[in-house]
Design an enzyme around this catalytic site. Structure first.
Site, PDB file in Angstrom:
ATOM      1  CB  ALA A 160      38.467 -25.789 -43.954  1.00  0.00           C
TER       2      ALA A 160
ATOM      3  CD  GLU B 257      29.816 -31.984 -43.608  1.00  0.00           C
ATOM      4  OE1 GLU B 257      30.899 -31.863 -44.211  1.00  0.00           O
ATOM      5  OE2 GLU B 257      29.709 -32.570 -42.504  1.00  0.00           O
TER       6      GLU B 257
ATOM      7  CB  CYS C 187      40.528 -23.745 -34.742  1.00  0.00           C
ATOM      8  SG  CYS C 187      40.837 -24.291 -36.404  1.00  0.00           S
TER       9      CYS C 187
ATOM     10  NE  ARG D 257      28.840 -16.751 -51.231  1.00  0.00           N
ATOM     11  CZ  ARG D 257      29.658 -15.739 -50.999  1.00  0.00           C
ATOM     12  NH1 ARG D 257      30.792 -15.657 -51.645  1.00  0.00           N
ATOM     13  NH2 ARG D 257      29.355 -14.818 -50.111  1.00  0.00           N
TER      14      ARG D 257
ATOM     15  CB  VAL E 129      30.572 -40.046 -49.954  1.00  0.00           C
ATOM     16  CG1 VAL E 129      31.209 -40.944 -51.019  1.00  0.00           C
ATOM     17  CG2 VAL E 129      30.067 -38.754 -50.585  1.00  0.00           C
TER      18      VAL E 129
ATOM     19  CD1 TRP F 281      70.425  -6.299 -28.604  1.00  0.00           C
ATOM     20  CD2 TRP F 281      70.604  -7.475 -30.498  1.00  0.00           C
ATOM     21  NE1 TRP F 281      71.640  -6.011 -29.183  1.00  0.00           N
ATOM     22  CE2 TRP F 281      71.778  -6.714 -30.346  1.00  0.00           C
ATOM     23  CE3 TRP F 281      70.492  -8.297 -31.625  1.00  0.00           C
ATOM     24  CZ2 TRP F 281      72.827  -6.739 -31.264  1.00  0.00           C
ATOM     25  CZ3 TRP F 281      71.533  -8.328 -32.536  1.00  0.00           C
ATOM     26  CH2 TRP F 281      72.674  -7.558 -32.359  1.00  0.00           C
TER      27      TRP F 281
END
Lengths: 460, 460
Positions: free
Chosen positions: A14, A38, A48, A75, A85, A443
């Site tokens: 993300a 990655e 999630c 893209r 890494v 209410w």
């Protein structure tokens, strides 16, 4: 014309990929070269969503992937999968990588002008005898989810023990129950969901028991027992033993910041990277960090906290990308909002719990009201409990917890915005919230709680 | 010891009885005598629930009554039913009443120290030929609802025409459709729900048509035709005629302020009473007013508006009661929030529409986004359209409209609180809203709209 800049991103989920995508939107490939690393098999996925995939509500793993590596590459982001890494060298401004699919190849160095650290989180694994036994599962990434589903399919476990009753633990318990397993949840705290005050957590426990999940609280796990083949056979606590064919760890996560620590970058009390409002690592002009590896500023307490949530990761990535791309954006902080669902029970919180407020030296009133999600006479009206904390003397809202059925959880957003705006509970009583019988009593329950809090503040 | 005070309340519904009840909580019967007059047969009922009663979702009329006259009397409020106030005499500080069940009795005068005017609203009845024909129904109070249900039971009408497609018109159209009638809705505006911008109203029209309700927009009703028995037979517009066995007026309401006007009390442009923040009628220290007979301060426009809603009436009554009882409370104003449900479609708005913003001389950007109520992969995720208006240059939030399925309407509360706090759309992009797959995509639709609005503001 300035030389082409090189942006390196560590982490393809993300925060990292939001940063990369936003930077790409603002800067052409002639201006900015973007490479992302990655270590896993998936990019931009919804961790999630894993409990719902395990539980069967989501059937196709691909649905949990917002953007595949191929889509990112189309893209203009050079996303290298299965590439870990292994070091950050700040002096030389480069990172070292290893190809996990070709372990014999030499590691390589890559220089950067800008670096984004989005290394995410690691599930907490208690240091217990047997913790590495076959049949003990974490659920942090899609690979974990796949492994768990494989185990369910192939080994047909009958009894599951979930260790830890936080969000993930409770969601996983429900998922396994959906699949027909006999499920026991072991939790060290007095109630499940220690993100809630115990009096609200009790409501969650009742709902879990109602759906046939056994909950054992005050349970300190001492070891995981294995059979002769090294497979898990039971989980032992200080005073009992729970047979298990499958163990799921739901103990939460900690920031994955070993790389950052080794590079000498600043870490907070919970081990997360410390950043400024622009999401720049403190003291480093061209190093950025976001997502589950950073600490965030808590607007209510004024402190730094560790709040690993996909929604923060996405926002922070977006902000990093904007700033790297030459724009300006900041992440002002969080107020501690979290929502979850257990069976039909909706659970929400924002702001401070009683224990947190006390720890900060705040004096406060706490009120609890019972109301309904809709007008009492409207079909589907369901009970809903709202607990509200307000500061003594000032009446400033400090926190809200809501437990109920349909329509309970997202009501916490009212309090989240009010906390952000620094409202008092008295100001809240006047809020012009949506009212119609299918959606609320005349209410709104949050207003009822605010009224009761006003009265409590007035009593002093 | 001070003499016992006398509080008179005109109107036995939300505002009046909330005021009376709250005053009673704060003052004993020895200190304050409370008498309330209600012309109808019911006290403290939910007019908002009438469409659901007619539609059959609510089966027992008693469910719509929050507190009966007996219950009020047990709490020390002398509530006189079927008693109409026919005059207010400010000089002599008294009101005149008439017993509607004993019209031969003389009218009586009652002195007061404090007076609450809570006379509510009157359904708008256009001055059309045939408007008083048998079979033409308003739906303002429980007696109206009873009459309509009686007509449905006894006359078994087949074709209904609803005049006006505001909240009540649309809700009544759906209720009649539920009962199997052939329903046509005639609306003068270009789209139903003129409380929304036309581009959002179009979505409501599509939903109405989808459930088999015929909508005719741009329709100017010219007369109601009757048969030889004086019963309604059709509704004529400028260019067509719609056969009808039953006509329902859904043209909204106006303040019922004839008494106040006759007494010389100050009225605003829409005919509602003007009050100060404490809900005291302007210029009159001991006269209070609340509910559907007053104008309210609009915090977004800074103007007075007429917004007859049960939720405001309850709040205002509570505030009057607190102040009359010797406490202190104010009604700071509204931001124009309203929510409604048509079949499965949820409709919400808060703040200003485009036309309203233009009328105030504001320059603004308007953006619309399509999103989903839950994570896209989570079962039940439904499309949802959010429109957001923000002021040019400042980026201040001006208004939000939401149309969608489950989970759409109450999301407007996020914007209602943000409007109250005077937030910019940029501030909104950072809001820490509840996120979990069953409740929201990782970017809540309101945040997506805010991001788009920020970009539009930046373009200038």
């Amino acid at each position: 014309m300035p030389a082409k800049q090189r942006l390196l991103v560590i982490g393809g989920d993300a925060a990292g990929m939001s940063a990369a995508s936003q930077a790409r939107r603002l800067r052409s490939e002639d201006e900015l070269e973007i490479t992302a690393f990655e270590r896993g098999h998936f990019s931009s996925y919804s961790a999630c969503g894993i409990p719902y995939w395990v539980g069967g509500e989501v059937t196709d793993r691909r649905d949990l992937v917002a953007r595949t590596p191929q889509e990112h590459r189309h893209r203009g982001i050079d996303l290298r999968m299965r590439t870990e890494v292994t070091a950050i060298d700040l002096d030389r401004q480069c990172v070292r990588t290893r190809d996990l699919d070709a372990p014999d190849l030499d590691e390589r160095w890559h220089g950067f002008d800008q670096l984004v650290i989005a290394t995410g989180a690691v599930p907490r694994r208690p240091d217990l005898p047997g913790i590495d036994a076959e049949g003990v599962h974490g659920v942090q990434d899609l690979d974990d989810g796949s492994a768990l589903l494989d185990a369910l399919d192939k080994e047909r476990p009958r009894r599951a023990v979930v260790i830890g009753a936080g969000y993930i633990g409770v969601e996983m318990a429900e998922a396994l129950r959906h699949r027909g397993l006999d499920v026991t949840v072991l939790e060290a705290a007095p109630e499940p969901m220690s993100t809630l005050d115990p009096d609200m957590g009790r409501l969650v426990r009742a709902a879990m028991n109602g759906m046939g999940i056994r909950t054992v609280t005050g349970a300190r796990v001492t070891r995981i027992r294995t059979d002769d083949d090294g497979r898990v056979s039971a989980v032992a606590t200080q005073d009992a033993e729970y047979p298990a064919d499958l163990v799921v760890l739901g103990l939460g996560v900690r920031p994955r910041t070993e790389l950052a620590r080794a590079a000498g970058l600043p870490l907070g009390a919970s081990g997360g990277l410390l950043t400024d409002f622009a999401m720049r690592v403190r003291g480093h002009d061209n190093i950025w960090a976001g997502g589950d590896c950073v600490e965030v500023h808590d607007l209510v307490s004024g402190r730094e906290r560790y709040v690993p949530l996909g929604t923060h990761a996405n926002k922070q990535g977006q902000i990093i990308g904007t700033n790297v791309g030459g724009g300006y954006a900041v992440f002002p902080g969080v107020v501690g909002t979290a929502v979850s669902k257990v069976c039909e029970l909706e659970i929400a919180r924002t702001g401070l719990l009683e224990a947190q407020a006390r720890e900060l030296g705040l004096r406060f009133v706490a009120v609890t009201v019972e109301s309904t999600s809709r007008a009492g006479y409207y079909p589907g009206a369901a009970p809903l409990t709202v607990k509200m904390l307000a500061e003594r003397r000032t009446g400033r809202l400090l926190g809200v917890q809501i437990v109920g059925r349909e329509g309970a959880a997202k009501r916490v957003d009212i309090a989240a915005v009010a906390l952000t705006a620094g409202m008092t509970v008295e100001q809240m009583t006047a809020l012009d919230l949506g009212y119609a019988p299918p959606f609320s009593p005349v209410w709104d329950p949050v207003l009822v709680a605010a009224r009761k809090a006003v009265a409590a503040v007035a009593r002093g």
